[in-house]
Structure formats: C-alpha cells, structure tokens
Motif scaffolding. Structure first.
Motif, PDB file in Angstrom:
ATOM      1  N   PHE A  56      10.894  -4.068  34.797  1.00  0.00           N
ATOM      2  CA  PHE A  56      11.677  -2.858  34.584  1.00  0.00           C
ATOM      3  C   PHE A  56      11.397  -2.220  33.229  1.00  0.00           C
ATOM      4  O   PHE A  56      12.111  -1.323  32.789  1.00  0.00           O
ATOM      5  N   GLY A  57      10.339  -2.696  32.547  1.00  0.00           N
ATOM      6  CA  GLY A  57       9.891  -2.042  31.330  1.00  0.00           C
ATOM      7  C   GLY A  57      10.561  -2.471  30.056  1.00  0.00           C
ATOM      8  O   GLY A  57      10.359  -1.849  29.006  1.00  0.00           O
ATOM      9  N   LEU A  58      11.353  -3.520  30.066  1.00  0.00           N
ATOM     10  CA  LEU A  58      11.981  -4.000  28.846  1.00  0.00           C
ATOM     11  C   LEU A  58      10.974  -4.773  28.013  1.00  0.00           C
ATOM     12  O   LEU A  58       9.981  -5.300  28.541  1.00  0.00           O
ATOM     13  N   ASP A  59      11.226  -4.867  26.708  1.00  0.00           N
ATOM     14  CA  ASP A  59      10.284  -5.587  25.860  1.00  0.00           C
ATOM     15  C   ASP A  59      10.569  -7.084  25.882  1.00  0.00           C
ATOM     16  O   ASP A  59      11.465  -7.561  26.583  1.00  0.00           O
ATOM     17  N   GLY A  60       9.796  -7.834  25.109  1.00  0.00           N
ATOM     18  CA  GLY A  60       9.846  -9.286  25.177  1.00  0.00           C
ATOM     19  C   GLY A  60      11.177  -9.896  24.811  1.00  0.00           C
ATOM     20  O   GLY A  60      11.656 -10.814  25.479  1.00  0.00           O
ATOM     21  N   VAL A  61      11.803  -9.401  23.744  1.00  0.00           N
ATOM     22  CA  VAL A  61      13.073  -9.986  23.296  1.00  0.00           C
ATOM     23  C   VAL A  61      14.154  -9.804  24.355  1.00  0.00           C
ATOM     24  O   VAL A  61      14.875 -10.752  24.704  1.00  0.00           O
ATOM     25  N   GLN A  62      14.277  -8.589  24.872  1.00  0.00           N
ATOM     26  CA  GLN A  62      15.263  -8.345  25.918  1.00  0.00           C
ATOM     27  C   GLN A  62      14.971  -9.164  27.170  1.00  0.00           C
ATOM     28  O   GLN A  62      15.883  -9.644  27.841  1.00  0.00           O
ATOM     29  N   ALA A  63      13.688  -9.342  27.485  1.00  0.00           N
ATOM     30  CA  ALA A  63      13.322 -10.119  28.662  1.00  0.00           C
ATOM     31  C   ALA A  63      13.742 -11.579  28.511  1.00  0.00           C
ATOM     32  O   ALA A  63      14.250 -12.189  29.455  1.00  0.00           O
ATOM     33  N   VAL A  64      13.537 -12.136  27.327  1.00  0.00           N
ATOM     34  CA  VAL A  64      13.944 -13.527  27.084  1.00  0.00           C
ATOM     35  C   VAL A  64      15.461 -13.663  27.205  1.00  0.00           C
ATOM     36  O   VAL A  64      15.972 -14.605  27.826  1.00  0.00           O
ATOM     37  N   LEU A  65      16.188 -12.720  26.625  1.00  0.00           N
ATOM     38  CA  LEU A  65      17.654 -12.765  26.690  1.00  0.00           C
ATOM     39  C   LEU A  65      18.145 -12.633  28.129  1.00  0.00           C
ATOM     40  O   LEU A  65      19.060 -13.354  28.551  1.00  0.00           O
ATOM     41  N   LEU A  66      17.541 -11.734  28.896  1.00  0.00           N
ATOM     42  CA  LEU A  66      17.960 -11.561  30.286  1.00  0.00           C
ATOM     43  C   LEU A  66      17.559 -12.762  31.139  1.00  0.00           C
ATOM     44  O   LEU A  66      18.247 -13.094  32.106  1.00  0.00           O
ATOM     45  N   GLY A  67      16.465 -13.413  30.790  1.00  0.00           N
ATOM     46  CA  GLY A  67      16.116 -14.651  31.473  1.00  0.00           C
ATOM     47  C   GLY A  67      17.181 -15.713  31.255  1.00  0.00           C
ATOM     48  O   GLY A  67      17.583 -16.412  32.199  1.00  0.00           O
ATOM     49  N   ALA A  68      17.660 -15.820  30.014  1.00  0.00           N
ATOM     50  CA  ALA A  68      18.712 -16.791  29.710  1.00  0.00           C
ATOM     51  C   ALA A  68      20.015 -16.428  30.410  1.00  0.00           C
ATOM     52  O   ALA A  68      20.715 -17.299  30.936  1.00  0.00           O
ATOM     53  N   ILE A  69      20.346 -15.149  30.435  1.00  0.00           N
ATOM     54  CA  ILE A  69      21.568 -14.706  31.114  1.00  0.00           C
ATOM     55  C   ILE A  69      21.498 -15.026  32.600  1.00  0.00           C
ATOM     56  O   ILE A  69      22.475 -15.484  33.207  1.00  0.00           O
ATOM     57  N   THR A  70      20.345 -14.780  33.193  1.00  0.00           N
ATOM     58  CA  THR A  70      20.174 -15.096  34.615  1.00  0.00           C
ATOM     59  C   THR A  70      20.365 -16.585  34.867  1.00  0.00           C
ATOM     60  O   THR A  70      20.971 -16.994  35.859  1.00  0.00           O
ATOM     61  N   ALA A  71      19.854 -17.401  33.938  1.00  0.00           N
ATOM     62  CA  ALA A  71      19.892 -18.850  34.112  1.00  0.00           C
ATOM     63  C   ALA A  71      21.282 -19.440  33.920  1.00  0.00           C
ATOM     64  O   ALA A  71      21.672 -20.379  34.618  1.00  0.00           O
ATOM     65  N   VAL A  72      22.044 -18.917  32.978  1.00  0.00           N
ATOM     66  CA  VAL A  72      23.332 -19.550  32.643  1.00  0.00           C
ATOM     67  C   VAL A  72      24.536 -18.777  33.156  1.00  0.00           C
ATOM     68  O   VAL A  72      25.666 -19.298  33.131  1.00  0.00           O
ATOM     69  N   GLY A  73      24.315 -17.546  33.640  1.00  0.00           N
ATOM     70  CA  GLY A  73      25.450 -16.698  34.016  1.00  0.00           C
ATOM     71  C   GLY A  73      26.296 -17.261  35.142  1.00  0.00           C
ATOM     72  O   GLY A  73      27.524 -17.309  35.054  1.00  0.00           O
ATOM     73  N   GLY A  74      25.640 -17.708  36.221  1.00  0.00           N
ATOM     74  CA  GLY A  74      26.396 -18.226  37.363  1.00  0.00           C
ATOM     75  C   GLY A  74      27.174 -19.482  37.015  1.00  0.00           C
ATOM     76  O   GLY A  74      28.334 -19.644  37.406  1.00  0.00           O
TER      77      GLY A  74
END
Length: 222
Positions: free
Chosen positions: A116-134
């Motif tokens: 979706f065009g986000l840069d690396g830092v945001q991608a890492v943060l969203l990866g973590a959110i996806t992993a721990v959110g549920g």
C-alpha cells in the motif's frame, strides 16, 4: 488491491494458528461454552488484521471480503474446542501455535503495508500490530494484562520479522523463500526468548527497608 497468492497463503496459515491458539488459551483460562471459545478464537485470529487494514485504508478489511478467513479461524477454534482435553496435555502447543501466528502475521502485515506504499518503519510497525493485535484483544476480553504490555519478549521478535521482510523487499528478493525466512527468524527469536527467559527491560522497583516492594508514589492515597 488484490492480495497476492503468497500473502493469502501466509495469512490463512497465521489465521488458523491464531484461531487454534486463541481458543486453547480461552479453554485454559476460563470455562467457556462453544460460542465463547469460537468468539475468542476468531478474535485472536482476525483482530490484528482488521486493525491493520483499517489503519492503512484497506476497506472493507480482508476478513470481510473473503469468507475463507472466518472459516479458517473458526476451524482452528473448533479443533481446539473438541480436542481441548487431549491438547491440554501438551501445554507447549499453545506457545508454539502462538509463535507460529506471531511469525506469519508480522510478515503478512509488513508485506501488505509495503504493497500500500508505506515506508519501512510504518511497515514494521504494522507488521507488529498485525501480529499482536488479536492476542491483545483476546487478553482484554479475558481480563488479563495483554502479553505485549508485560515485560515478555513478545513484540520484539515480531518487529525483527517485519524488518527482515522490509529488507528483503528493498533488496528486490522478496518471495516465498524470503517470507519463510523472515517468519522463521521471528519464530526462532520468540522460542529462544522463552527458552532462556529473555525479557524486555522494565522500570526498576524501589524496595522498602523490610525487603518488600515499596508502593508506587501516590498509591493508596485516596
């Protein structure tokens, strides 16, 4: 944006693992009926992805675009419900399935953010959110302090896995092999953290002269 077959396959793998893990955790934590176990299994499996999709503007979230997500999450939860007694003999299974879900979701979360065009830092943060959110939502529903907020070595592996995913994409080598490597890195770090009792540093506690922990300033002054 159409989801790639690789991202879909990894997403469904993580969904099943977290659905099973969330239901097993629910069964161990409190006695719930079938509806309760299904609910917590599905919330664990789908919660992080829904939060991610809302944040990046992928609406409606992938969960509501494909019935396969709900079906796979429910399948994992049902398996845990009907096999709860045999599975309780293998307590390590809960930890293993949690690590699998964590590892896969940090990769798919970071991958989708990059798509979706986000840069690396945001991608890492969203990866973590996806992993721990549920899992965080599950713990709140169970009235427990979420794992990610304790001094457990939990979110760090997810961020490392997301960082490896971003690095592979930036180097132009992202594919099935690199995605599996990124997930494996997260999984190994998580399991090593559990094996050797690694923790994220927490604030030191002041001890009283009697050797006990002193209360925090202002505590009990009502």
């Amino acid at each position: 944006m159409t989801q790639t077959p690789l991202l879909l396959a990894l997403d469904l793998t993580g969904t099943f693992a977290f659905g099973l893990n969330g239901a097993l955790t629910a069964v161990r934590a409190v006695r719930l009926d079938l509806v309760g176990v299904l609910t917590l299994g599905i919330v664990t499996a789908l919660g992080g992805g829904i939060v991610r999709d809302v944040l990046i503007g992928s609406l409606p979230p992938a969960t509501f675009n494909a019935i396969s997500y709900l079906g796979v999450a429910a399948a994992g939860a049902l398996l845990a419900f009907f096999l709860s007694l045999p599975l309780e003999r293998f307590a390590a299974l809960i930890t293993i399935f949690d690590a699998v879900g964590l590892s896969v979701f940090c990769v798919t979360g970071a991958s989708k953010a990059l798509e979706f065009g986000l840069d690396g830092v945001q991608a890492v943060l969203l990866g973590a959110i996806t992993a721990v959110g549920g899992g965080t939502i599950r713990d709140v529903l169970l009235r427990r302090v979420p794992t990610v907020l304790s001094s457990d070595f939990y979110v760090v592996p997810a961020m490392v896995g997301g960082a490896v995913t971003v690095l592979a994409e930036r180097m132009g080598v992202y594919g099935l092999a690199s995605a599996l490597v990124a997930a494996a890195v997260c999984f190994v770090i998580r399991m090593l953290g559990l094996r050797f009792g690694l923790y994220v540093p927490s604030t030191p506690r002041r001890t009283s002269r009697r050797g006990g922990e002193a209360s925090s300033p202002g505590a009990g002054n009502e």
